[in-house]
Design a protein around this motif. Structure first.
Motif, PDB file in Angstrom:
ATOM      1  N   ASN B 169       0.822  -1.207   0.000  1.00 37.02           N
ATOM      2  CA  ASN B 169       0.000   0.000   0.000  1.00 37.02           C
ATOM      3  C   ASN B 169       0.853   1.253   0.000  1.00 37.02           C
ATOM      4  N   ASP B 170       2.059   1.116   0.473  1.00 31.34           N
ATOM      5  CA  ASP B 170       2.966   2.244   0.547  1.00 31.34           C
ATOM      6  C   ASP B 170       3.715   2.433  -0.780  1.00 31.34           C
ATOM      7  N   GLY B 171       3.405   1.589  -1.763  1.00 35.12           N
ATOM      8  CA  GLY B 171       4.050   1.702  -3.066  1.00 35.12           C
ATOM      9  C   GLY B 171       5.474   1.151  -3.090  1.00 35.12           C
ATOM     10  N   GLN B 172       5.767   0.248  -2.175  1.00 37.10           N
ATOM     11  CA  GLN B 172       7.132  -0.266  -2.133  1.00 37.10           C
ATOM     12  C   GLN B 172       7.224  -1.720  -2.568  1.00 37.10           C
ATOM     13  N   SER B 173       6.287  -2.137  -3.394  1.00 34.00           N
ATOM     14  CA  SER B 173       6.243  -3.538  -3.797  1.00 34.00           C
ATOM     15  C   SER B 173       7.566  -4.063  -4.323  1.00 34.00           C
ATOM     16  N   ARG B 174       8.290  -3.197  -5.006  1.00 30.34           N
ATOM     17  CA  ARG B 174       9.481  -3.685  -5.696  1.00 30.34           C
ATOM     18  C   ARG B 174      10.629  -4.008  -4.760  1.00 30.34           C
ATOM     19  N   ARG B 175      10.568  -3.501  -3.559  1.00 28.69           N
ATOM     20  CA  ARG B 175      11.648  -3.800  -2.618  1.00 28.69           C
ATOM     21  C   ARG B 175      11.085  -3.956  -1.220  1.00 28.69           C
ATOM     22  N   ILE B 176      10.366  -5.029  -0.974  1.00 21.79           N
ATOM     23  CA  ILE B 176       9.868  -5.275   0.375  1.00 21.79           C
ATOM     24  C   ILE B 176      10.982  -5.978   1.132  1.00 21.79           C
ATOM     25  N   ARG B 177      11.493  -5.290   2.116  1.00 15.22           N
ATOM     26  CA  ARG B 177      12.618  -5.879   2.851  1.00 15.22           C
ATOM     27  C   ARG B 177      12.127  -6.749   3.997  1.00 15.22           C
ATOM     28  N   CYS B 178      13.006  -7.582   4.460  1.00 18.71           N
ATOM     29  CA  CYS B 178      12.728  -8.437   5.611  1.00 18.71           C
ATOM     30  C   CYS B 178      12.412  -7.559   6.817  1.00 18.71           C
ATOM     31  N   MET B 179      11.680  -8.124   7.776  1.00 27.47           N
ATOM     32  CA  MET B 179      11.258  -7.319   8.928  1.00 27.47           C
ATOM     33  C   MET B 179      12.345  -7.132   9.970  1.00 27.47           C
ATOM     34  N   ALA B 180      13.385  -7.949   9.908  1.00 25.92           N
ATOM     35  CA  ALA B 180      14.421  -7.860  10.938  1.00 25.92           C
ATOM     36  C   ALA B 180      15.167  -6.524  10.797  1.00 25.92           C
ATOM     37  N   PRO B 181      15.537  -5.905  11.930  1.00 30.24           N
ATOM     38  CA  PRO B 181      16.225  -4.630  11.860  1.00 30.24           C
ATOM     39  C   PRO B 181      17.525  -4.759  11.084  1.00 30.24           C
ATOM     40  N   LYS B 182      17.787  -3.786  10.224  1.00 29.80           N
ATOM     41  CA  LYS B 182      19.035  -3.710   9.455  1.00 29.80           C
ATOM     42  C   LYS B 182      19.229  -4.874   8.498  1.00 29.80           C
ATOM     43  N   CYS B 183      18.220  -5.696   8.304  1.00 31.40           N
ATOM     44  CA  CYS B 183      18.352  -6.776   7.328  1.00 31.40           C
ATOM     45  C   CYS B 183      17.959  -6.227   5.974  1.00 31.40           C
ATOM     46  N   ASN B 184      18.865  -6.357   5.038  1.00 32.67           N
ATOM     47  CA  ASN B 184      18.676  -5.745   3.722  1.00 32.67           C
ATOM     48  C   ASN B 184      18.018  -6.686   2.720  1.00 32.67           C
ATOM     49  N   ALA B 185      17.746  -7.914   3.159  1.00 29.63           N
ATOM     50  CA  ALA B 185      17.251  -8.912   2.211  1.00 29.63           C
ATOM     51  C   ALA B 185      15.856  -8.549   1.709  1.00 29.63           C
ATOM     52  N   VAL B 186      15.642  -8.768   0.417  1.00 27.61           N
ATOM     53  CA  VAL B 186      14.338  -8.534  -0.170  1.00 27.61           C
ATOM     54  C   VAL B 186      13.528  -9.819  -0.046  1.00 27.61           C
ATOM     55  N   CYS B 187      12.262  -9.670   0.348  1.00 25.41           N
ATOM     56  CA  CYS B 187      11.450 -10.851   0.615  1.00 25.41           C
ATOM     57  C   CYS B 187      11.138 -11.620  -0.662  1.00 25.41           C
ATOM     58  N   ASP B 188      11.065 -12.909  -0.494  1.00 23.23           N
ATOM     59  CA  ASP B 188      10.729 -13.845  -1.568  1.00 23.23           C
ATOM     60  C   ASP B 188       9.371 -13.479  -2.162  1.00 23.23           C
ATOM     61  N   GLU B 189       9.348 -13.171  -3.476  1.00 22.13           N
ATOM     62  CA  GLU B 189       8.089 -12.704  -4.056  1.00 22.13           C
ATOM     63  C   GLU B 189       7.006 -13.777  -4.059  1.00 22.13           C
ATOM     64  N   ALA B 190       7.416 -15.028  -4.110  1.00 21.86           N
ATOM     65  CA  ALA B 190       6.418 -16.117  -4.086  1.00 21.86           C
ATOM     66  C   ALA B 190       5.733 -16.156  -2.725  1.00 21.86           C
ATOM     67  N   ILE B 191       6.520 -15.958  -1.654  1.00 27.50           N
ATOM     68  CA  ILE B 191       5.931 -15.954  -0.313  1.00 27.50           C
ATOM     69  C   ILE B 191       5.000 -14.762  -0.161  1.00 27.50           C
ATOM     70  N   VAL B 192       5.430 -13.604  -0.647  1.00 25.84           N
ATOM     71  CA  VAL B 192       4.574 -12.420  -0.563  1.00 25.84           C
ATOM     72  C   VAL B 192       3.249 -12.707  -1.251  1.00 25.84           C
ATOM     73  N   ARG B 193       3.350 -13.256  -2.453  1.00 24.53           N
ATOM     74  CA  ARG B 193       2.158 -13.512  -3.250  1.00 24.53           C
ATOM     75  C   ARG B 193       1.221 -14.477  -2.530  1.00 24.53           C
ATOM     76  N   THR B 194       1.778 -15.569  -2.030  1.00 18.71           N
ATOM     77  CA  THR B 194       0.951 -16.588  -1.381  1.00 18.71           C
ATOM     78  C   THR B 194       0.273 -16.028  -0.139  1.00 18.71           C
ATOM     79  N   LEU B 195       1.071 -15.391   0.725  1.00 16.85           N
ATOM     80  CA  LEU B 195       0.506 -14.924   1.989  1.00 16.85           C
ATOM     81  C   LEU B 195      -0.522 -13.819   1.770  1.00 16.85           C
ATOM     82  N   VAL B 196      -0.194 -12.863   0.892  1.00 22.47           N
ATOM     83  CA  VAL B 196      -1.102 -11.728   0.711  1.00 22.47           C
ATOM     84  C   VAL B 196      -2.386 -12.162   0.009  1.00 22.47           C
ATOM     85  N   SER B 197      -2.265 -13.025  -0.999  1.00 28.66           N
ATOM     86  CA  SER B 197      -3.484 -13.382  -1.731  1.00 28.66           C
ATOM     87  C   SER B 197      -4.439 -14.201  -0.871  1.00 28.66           C
TER      88      SER B 197
END
Lengths: 196, 618
Positions: B169-197
């Motif tokens: 919703n914040d328009g950051q789909s292209r780079r959703i980072r992991c929730m851990a502090p200072k973790c730069n990893a971009v979340c697995d798009e398949a997981i995002v898709r599965t969980l959100v849908s």
């Protein structure tokens, strides 16, 4: 929706060791609104802020903890990354570097760390930052003066306030703890005592 | 045909006679010589080249497959990791390979937020019946309601979902980072898709769209067509991105700044110019210096002589020096009952300057406007000329081919545009605004003369071409038609050459010597603007989306889909991508010289006399 149970847990957790950590957090008003909190941090030892107690206004957006809390200094403070006008804070973890795994306590601790280690290259208050870089002794003197003037007033004359509230009919122990929790603000203590 | 032989026999003629100033009363053989030169100069291609293609909603996925595939193959990545990498590095595959050399794989990946899962670690998963404490909501959740990202951080699914939704919703789909502090990893798009849908299918769809459109949004070589209302297309340019293109919707635009095609003006000049024309700032400027508002009716009043008591047409008198209302009783030296501390500045000087600036602006603007207007009028010619052609063609005559008319007309449009935009160019090139400190007045005069000579030549020939094209040739005798034809053909050629020369002059004589000039000017193309061609794809968009959704981690084998890229898809210029040559995707069209491609795209060959084209000599 605001994650109420998490906020409650955070409050409990944060205040458990506030004597050691130097940070605490409470509800702002007596109406039990969890989205508006009041935090305090004690000025770090060895800095111009030593001995001061700084109050922070904390507002939790509905997306908390997935959105960062909004924090602002209520106590006036002379610091390059904090606005001397309105207390706005320039700190990355309160903006794009926020992570849901951070807590109010870690955020307050970060603020405390910010007091010990200003970052004048990324300033919120340009005037203060200029002074910090060009005339450091003057900066220290001003910061110390502001701490004395604004961050310690509450503790001055605490006994008078205690007495005043005790005279209103509240038990002394409760008065002392309440005053303590609102950082010596007489009116807020009264409000809190009245709301039970 | 006699003419053709002439072309052939005179091939040894020199091109030295580049005066280009074509006079209609010269001898016929001189005319033919000019035609010939046109043919020869045709062979030299500009060093700038760019090929553009249109990307529609349907072909968007196919358009990015090539880039994805290259990165996947060379770095042995899954599609989603390749995508993350490409998004971070703005779809610049060459840069990714460059950085790979410089930084090494590890840093390249970690900066972009790509984490490759350590398969060994995945084995020490806890027993699924055990419950764990989620570090976000502080609740105890069972192990199977917890998801671990590639970076090794795991939180409960509810928290992940909430996090993804907030970011999308914040328009950051292209780079959703992991929730851990200072973790730069971009979340697995398949997981995002599965969980959100599971909770909000509409948001999951939006996430997919954002990912797809990254190819346009985060890519210097692809831009949305600026048409209003939007045609839905995007344009991809390969090669020099400083160019002008035409979308299949018909709109022509500058690829750099997305405004109308404006060369030989640079983008910066064009921006300044349109702004200037819009607010007529010169006029305003002149008025502020030369007029004062009447204190009563507020109309601007100019003092046209006399003393300092000025009377407005509304009848109000006022003091010219301070602008205050006064009575009419006055002498040359003072106004009755009025006294203002008179502080005289060098008003005369300021006025002089403002007036000069205004006249200068008006000079350029009038000419710019005149040519733009002519262009508009001439577009009406298109239809009337078509009529004339059909009348002529139905006539009993030995002249059957009238393509010289349409070719001439297109040449007229093209050069008219160049001419009209050359005026704002000159306004800034020789004005004080941009290059004042870069040239001495002498240098500037020299350059200005050089440029204006060319501009004048071009102008004269464009007008002449216009004149011949407006002739009522359908009523002419064969000889007269032949005469007109040779004039049109020759003038077309001269005009084309002059345009080319003007651009060369701008690049080499005017701008090149300037130190700080960062004015990129889209190159001149004889054939007109680059027409983007469509990428054609053999699937529909639904299918393409589905394929994206089905794309699981590690499945690099989605490439068997047939992508017909129309011979334009030239991601082929890759020094290191030899392995991709086997793809068969566009290998047959690789290394094809650009002219073929461009020639195929343009319906008219604007330079060639029709006979030549007909005889297949091109």
């Amino acid at each position: 929706m605001l994650d109420v149970s998490r906020v409650q847990k955070e409050l409990a957790d944060c205040n458990k060791d506030k004597a050691i950590s130097g940070v605490s957090i409470d509800l702002h008003g007596g109406d039990g609104d969890l989205s508006h909190l009041a935090g305090t941090i004690s000025g770090p030892v060895g800095t111009p802020y030593e001995g001061g107690t700084f109050r922070i206004d904390v507002r939790l957006p509905s997306g908390y903890p997935f959105e960062p809390p909004k924090m602002q200094f209520v106590t006036k403070v002379w610091h390059p990354n904090i606005s001397s006008q309105n207390g706005a804070i320039c700190l990355d973890i309160l903006k794009d570097q926020w992570s849901p795994a951070l807590t109010l306590k870690t955020a307050l601790l970060s603020l405390q760390a910010l007091l010990s280690a200003p970052e004048p290259d990324d300033p919120q208050d340009a005037v203060v930052a200029q002074q910090y870089l060009r005339d450091y002794p003057m900066f220290v003197a001003t910061a110390r003066y502001w701490t004395e003037t604004f961050a310690k007033r509450a503790s001055v004359g605490i006994e008078e306030k205690v007495q005043k509230l005790v005279e209103m009919g509240f038990p002394e122990a409760l008065v002392r703890s309440t005053l303590d929790s609102v950082n010596g603000d007489e009116n807020m203590a009264l409000e809190k005592l009245c709301s039970g | 045909m006699a003419e053709e032989e002439d072309y052939a026999s005179s091939s040894d003629m020199e091109e030295e006679d580049m005066s280009g100033f074509y006079l209609s009363d010269r001898e016929e053989d001189v005319l033919e010589e000019t035609v010939l030169q046109g043919l020869e100069s045709q062979c030299e291609e500009d060093c700038h080249w760019s090929v553009s293609s249109v990307i529609t909603k349907e072909s968007l996925l196919a358009a990015q497959k090539e880039d994805l595939r290259k990165v996947m193959e060379l770095l042995a990545l899954s599609e989603q990791h390749a995508r993350t990498l490409l998004i971070y590095y703005r779809w610049d595959v060459e840069r990714i390979f460059e950085l790979l050399e410089q930084k090494g794989k590890e840093r390249l990946f970690s900066e972009a937020g790509v984490t490759i899962i350590d398969k060994n670690r995945a084995t020490d998963l806890l027993n699924s019946s055990q419950s764990v404490n989620c570090n976000i909501c502080f609740e105890d959740v069972s192990q199977n309601a917890v998801t671990e990202m590639d970076c090794g951080h795991s939180y409960c699914n509810d928290c992940w979902t909430e996090h993804f939704i907030v970011k999308i919703n914040d328009g950051q789909s292209r780079r959703i980072r992991c929730m851990a502090p200072k973790c730069n990893a971009v979340c697995d798009e398949a997981i995002v898709r599965t969980l959100v849908s599971a909770r909000h299918p509409d948001i999951a769809d939006r996430f997919d769209r954002f990912l797809l459109e990254s190819y346009i949004e985060d890519n210097n070589k692809v831009k949305w067509c600026p048409s209003i209302p939007h045609c839905g297309n995007a344009i991809r340019v390969e090669g020099d991105i400083c160019c002008e293109v035409e979308c299949t919707c018909g709109i022509q635009f500058c690829f750099s700044c997305l405004s109308e095609a404006h060369s030989p003006c640079s983008c910066q000049m064009w921006e300044l110019w349109t702004k200037k024309c819009q607010d007529e700032s010169e006029t305003v400027n002149w008025m502020t210096v030369n007029t004062k508002p009447c204190p009563k009716c507020h109309k601007p009043v100019e003092k046209n002589g006399g003393c300092n008591l000025v009377a407005c047409i509304c009848g109000q008198a006022f003091c010219w020096l301070c602008g205050g209302a006064t009575g009419r009783d006055h002498t040359w030296s003072n106004i009755a009952g009025h006294s203002c501390g008179r502080f005289k500045e060098d008003i005369a000087k300021r006025t002089e300057r403002a007036r000069r600036d205004l006249y200068r602006y008006m000079h350029y603007h009038n000419r710019y406007k005149a040519h733009t207007d002519s262009l508009n009028q001439e577009s009406n010619l298109k239809e009337s000329i078509q009529e004339k052609i059909s009348v002529s063609e139905s006539k009993q005559s030995k002249i059957k081919d009238y393509s010289w008319v349409t070719n001439g007309l297109y040449r007229l449009f093209r050069s008219r545009r160049v001419l009209s935009y050359s005026y704002p160019f000159a306004f800034y090139m020789f004005g004080d605004e941009l290059f004042k400190d870069e040239m001495t007045p002498q240098e500037r005069d020299l350059k200005q003369n050089l440029f204006e000579d060319q501009q004048q030549q071009l102008e004269a020939n464009v007008e002449k071409l216009s004149m011949f094209l407006e002739k009522e040739f359908q009523t002419f005798s064969d000889d007269e038609v032949m005469h007109t034809m040779s004039h049109v053909i020759n003038l077309s050629d001269v005009v084309d050459k002059l345009c080319k020369q003007m651009y060369q002059c701008i690049e080499n004589e005017l701008l090149y010597p300037l130190q700080r000039a960062t004015h990129n000017i889209a190159p001149y193309k004889s054939k007109g603007l680059e027409r983007a061609t469509e990428l054609s794809v053999c699937w529909d968009s639904d299918q393409s989306l589905r394929s994206m959704k089905n794309n699981n981690e590690g499945s690099c084998a989605r490439w068997d889909l047939t992508v017909n890229v129309n011979g334009r898809h030239s991601g082929s210029r890759f020094p290191g991508s030899s392995s991709s040559d086997e793809s068969g995707c566009s290998s047959s069209t690789r290394k094809r010289p650009r002219r073929d491609v461009a020639g195929g795209a343009a319906p008219f060959d604007l330079n060639m006399p029709p006979e030549v084209i007909d005889n297949g000599r091109y």
